[in-house]
Write a protein that holds these residues in place. Structure first.
Motif, PDB file in Angstrom:
ATOM      1  N   LEU A   5       0.876  -1.072  -0.031  1.00  9.27           N
ATOM      2  CA  LEU A   5       0.120  -0.108  -0.106  1.00  9.27           C
ATOM      3  C   LEU A   5       0.905   1.442   0.010  1.00  9.27           C
ATOM      4  N   LYS A   6       0.278   2.291  -0.622  1.00 11.14           N
ATOM      5  CA  LYS A   6       1.110   3.535  -0.732  1.00 11.14           C
ATOM      6  C   LYS A   6       0.128   4.809  -0.475  1.00 11.14           C
ATOM      7  N   LEU A   7       1.089   5.871  -0.250  1.00  9.84           N
ATOM      8  CA  LEU A   7       0.434   7.208  -0.177  1.00  9.84           C
ATOM      9  C   LEU A   7       1.126   8.114  -1.533  1.00  9.84           C
ATOM     10  N   ILE A   8       0.462   8.849  -2.302  1.00 11.03           N
ATOM     11  CA  ILE A   8       0.645   9.418  -3.386  1.00 11.03           C
ATOM     12  C   ILE A   8       0.588  11.034  -3.074  1.00 11.03           C
ATOM     13  N   GLY A   9       1.410  11.649  -3.091  1.00 11.52           N
ATOM     14  CA  GLY A   9       0.988  13.334  -3.055  1.00 11.52           C
ATOM     15  C   GLY A   9       2.350  13.920  -3.097  1.00 11.52           C
ATOM     16  N   PHE A  60      -3.616   2.304  -3.042  1.00 15.72           N
ATOM     17  CA  PHE A  60      -2.949   3.658  -2.471  1.00 15.72           C
ATOM     18  C   PHE A  60      -3.826   4.792  -2.306  1.00 15.72           C
ATOM     19  N   ASN A  61      -3.435   5.811  -1.301  1.00 14.04           N
ATOM     20  CA  ASN A  61      -4.146   6.829  -1.010  1.00 14.04           C
ATOM     21  C   ASN A  61      -3.459   7.973  -1.954  1.00 14.04           C
ATOM     22  N   ILE A  62      -4.531   8.968  -2.304  1.00 10.33           N
ATOM     23  CA  ILE A  62      -4.005   9.820  -3.201  1.00 10.33           C
ATOM     24  C   ILE A  62      -4.278  11.402  -2.310  1.00 10.33           C
ATOM     25  N   THR A  63      -3.709  12.149  -2.260  1.00  2.21           N
ATOM     26  CA  THR A  63      -3.779  13.321  -1.774  1.00  2.21           C
ATOM     27  C   THR A  63      -3.098  14.617  -2.437  1.00  2.21           C
ATOM     28  N   VAL A  64      -3.517  15.830  -1.734  1.00  4.05           N
ATOM     29  CA  VAL A  64      -3.089  17.050  -2.582  1.00  4.05           C
ATOM     30  C   VAL A  64      -1.695  16.967  -3.296  1.00  4.05           C
ATOM     31  N   PRO A  65      -1.297  17.351  -4.113  1.00  3.07           N
ATOM     32  CA  PRO A  65      -2.242  18.117  -5.320  1.00  3.07           C
ATOM     33  C   PRO A  65      -2.846  17.072  -6.456  1.00  3.07           C
ATOM     34  N   TYR A  66      -2.964  15.807  -6.180  1.00  2.00           N
ATOM     35  CA  TYR A  66      -3.229  14.964  -7.190  1.00  2.00           C
ATOM     36  C   TYR A  66      -4.882  14.324  -7.101  1.00  2.00           C
ATOM     37  N   ASN A  88      -9.380  10.052  -3.292  1.00  2.44           N
ATOM     38  CA  ASN A  88      -8.523   9.859  -2.168  1.00  2.44           C
ATOM     39  C   ASN A  88      -8.102   8.467  -2.008  1.00  2.44           C
ATOM     40  N   THR A  89      -8.922   7.375  -2.818  1.00  2.00           N
ATOM     41  CA  THR A  89      -8.369   6.089  -2.359  1.00  2.00           C
ATOM     42  C   THR A  89      -8.476   5.273  -3.627  1.00  2.00           C
ATOM     43  N   VAL A  90      -7.353   4.355  -4.161  1.00  2.00           N
ATOM     44  CA  VAL A  90      -7.489   3.775  -5.261  1.00  2.00           C
ATOM     45  C   VAL A  90      -7.300   2.287  -4.949  1.00  2.00           C
ATOM     46  N   VAL A  91      -8.021   1.270  -5.579  1.00  2.00           N
ATOM     47  CA  VAL A  91      -7.818   0.031  -5.260  1.00  2.00           C
ATOM     48  C   VAL A  91      -7.373  -0.619  -6.495  1.00  2.00           C
ATOM     49  N   ALA A  92      -6.254  -1.485  -6.466  1.00  2.00           N
ATOM     50  CA  ALA A  92      -5.957  -2.360  -7.567  1.00  2.00           C
ATOM     51  C   ALA A  92      -6.647  -3.576  -7.686  1.00  2.00           C
ATOM     52  N   LYS A  93      -7.400  -3.839  -8.688  1.00  2.00           N
ATOM     53  CA  LYS A  93      -8.238  -5.199  -8.584  1.00  2.00           C
ATOM     54  C   LYS A  93      -8.363  -5.642 -10.065  1.00  2.00           C
ATOM     55  N   GLY A  99     -11.423   4.307  -8.447  1.00  2.00           N
ATOM     56  CA  GLY A  99     -11.139   5.217  -7.284  1.00  2.00           C
ATOM     57  C   GLY A  99     -12.386   5.440  -6.576  1.00  2.00           C
ATOM     58  N   TYR A 100     -12.031   5.757  -5.444  1.00  2.00           N
ATOM     59  CA  TYR A 100     -13.042   6.188  -4.236  1.00  2.00           C
ATOM     60  C   TYR A 100     -12.806   7.405  -3.834  1.00  2.00           C
TER      61      TYR A 100
END
Ligand code: ATR
Length: 281
Positions: A5-9, A60-66, A88-93, A99-100
């Motif tokens: 799991l990751k955080l992007i931003g 992953f979570n995705i936060t500012v500015p993306y 703010n949340t993406v799951v790979a399935k 995206g959620y």
């Protein structure tokens, strides 16, 4: 396979999300990692996402500015995230990225957990101060959780009007200027502050002044730096109940973790720990 799991931003070095999700992994007994994947605005965003795909992330979570920029790289988007135009949340399935947006529901869960009685009221009156992205998510989630009176106060009226358009047939929304709202605060059971006014380093500011509150009213501020904002201090002075913004961080994360793993992490005691970490740094 352990979860990757990751955080992007950007910037994300001081994010509390790694601490929260590592704690969730521990508490649910799930093996995995949660690491930072910083994308500098000068980097090639698409190339970075390709690299992420190769690293076989599970989510992953995705936060500012993306939060908006990611949308065009997704294979699917859930209805709430589409309405918010923010993810703010993406799951790979099965190789697909879905995206959620868990911000609004995270906020409602945080509030329900602290003040369950609010959502048992049949005539609950809510005022949201501010009409930015955060207000949008919260309004949408409250409208869908059955609240019928959700008024908005904002400096720019047109932005409040855009949010009011997200309501359902059951929701009534009046729109006020900030100074008009100041005069009617005592008619609300729940007042939610979503602007950036009062955030460090401007912690001596508040978007308006609370002089009177309805009995048992709750004032909630989504700012968590500082934890106890000027507005919350004013609320306490007139015997209001207060609700802290850092709890929203925990519950939006709980909801993201549930999307990735199917497990609902127990957040008991984590709000006190998170408060201590935030106050100590
Ligand atoms: P976020 O996505 O975090 O909600 P945003 O979209 O920039 O941030 O929204 C910020 C909100 O704070 C807006 O409602 C903004 O009011 P406007 O719609 O009039 O711009 C509000 N805000 C920011 N600074 C403010 C100030 N000094 N006084 C009143 N409202 C302010």
């Amino acid at each position: 396979m352990p979860y990757n799991l990751k955080l992007i931003g950007y910037p994300i070095k001081h994010s509390m999300s790694p601490w929260i999700h590592k704690e969730f992994l521990k508490r649910t007994g799930i093996e995995g990692s949660y690491s930072l994947f910083e994308i500098n605005p000068e980097d090639d965003f698409e190339a970075k996402l390709l690299q992420l795909k190769k690293e076989q992330t599970d989510g992953f979570n995705i936060t500012v500015p993306y939060k908006e920029k990611i949308i065009s790289y997704l294979d699917e988007i859930d209805e709430t995230a589409r309405e918010m135009q923010a993810v703010n949340t993406v799951v790979a399935k099965n190789g697909k990225w879905i995206g959620y947006n868990t911000d609004g529901i995270g906020y409602v869960r945080a509030l329900t957990s602290a003040y369950p009685r609010l959502f048992q009221m049949t005539d609950l009156k809510i005022l949201i101060i501010g009409s930015g992205g955060a207000a949008r998510g919260i309004y949408y989630a409250l409208a869908r959780s059955g609240s019928e009176v959700i008024d908005l106060a904002n400096r720019t009226r047109s932005k409040a009007e855009e949010i009011a358009a997200l309501g359902t047939d059951k929701v009534n929304t009046e729109i006020y200027s900030i100074s008009e709202a100041e005069g009617v605060l005592a008619s609300y059971d729940l007042i939610i502050q979503t602007t950036s006014v009062g955030m460090m380093p401007n912690e001596e500011q508040a978007p308006l002044t609370i002089r009177e509150l309805k009995e048992d009213a709750v004032v909630s501020d989504i700012i968590y730096q500082p934890i106890k904002t000027k507005l919350l201090q004013q609320a306490e002075q007139v015997n209001g109940n207060i609700h802290f913004g850092h709890t929203m961080l925990l519950y939006q994360a709980q909801s993201a973790f549930e999307i990735w793993t199917g497990k609902l992490a127990n957040v008991t005691d984590m709000d006190t720990q998170l408060q201590q970490i935030l106050e100590g740094r």
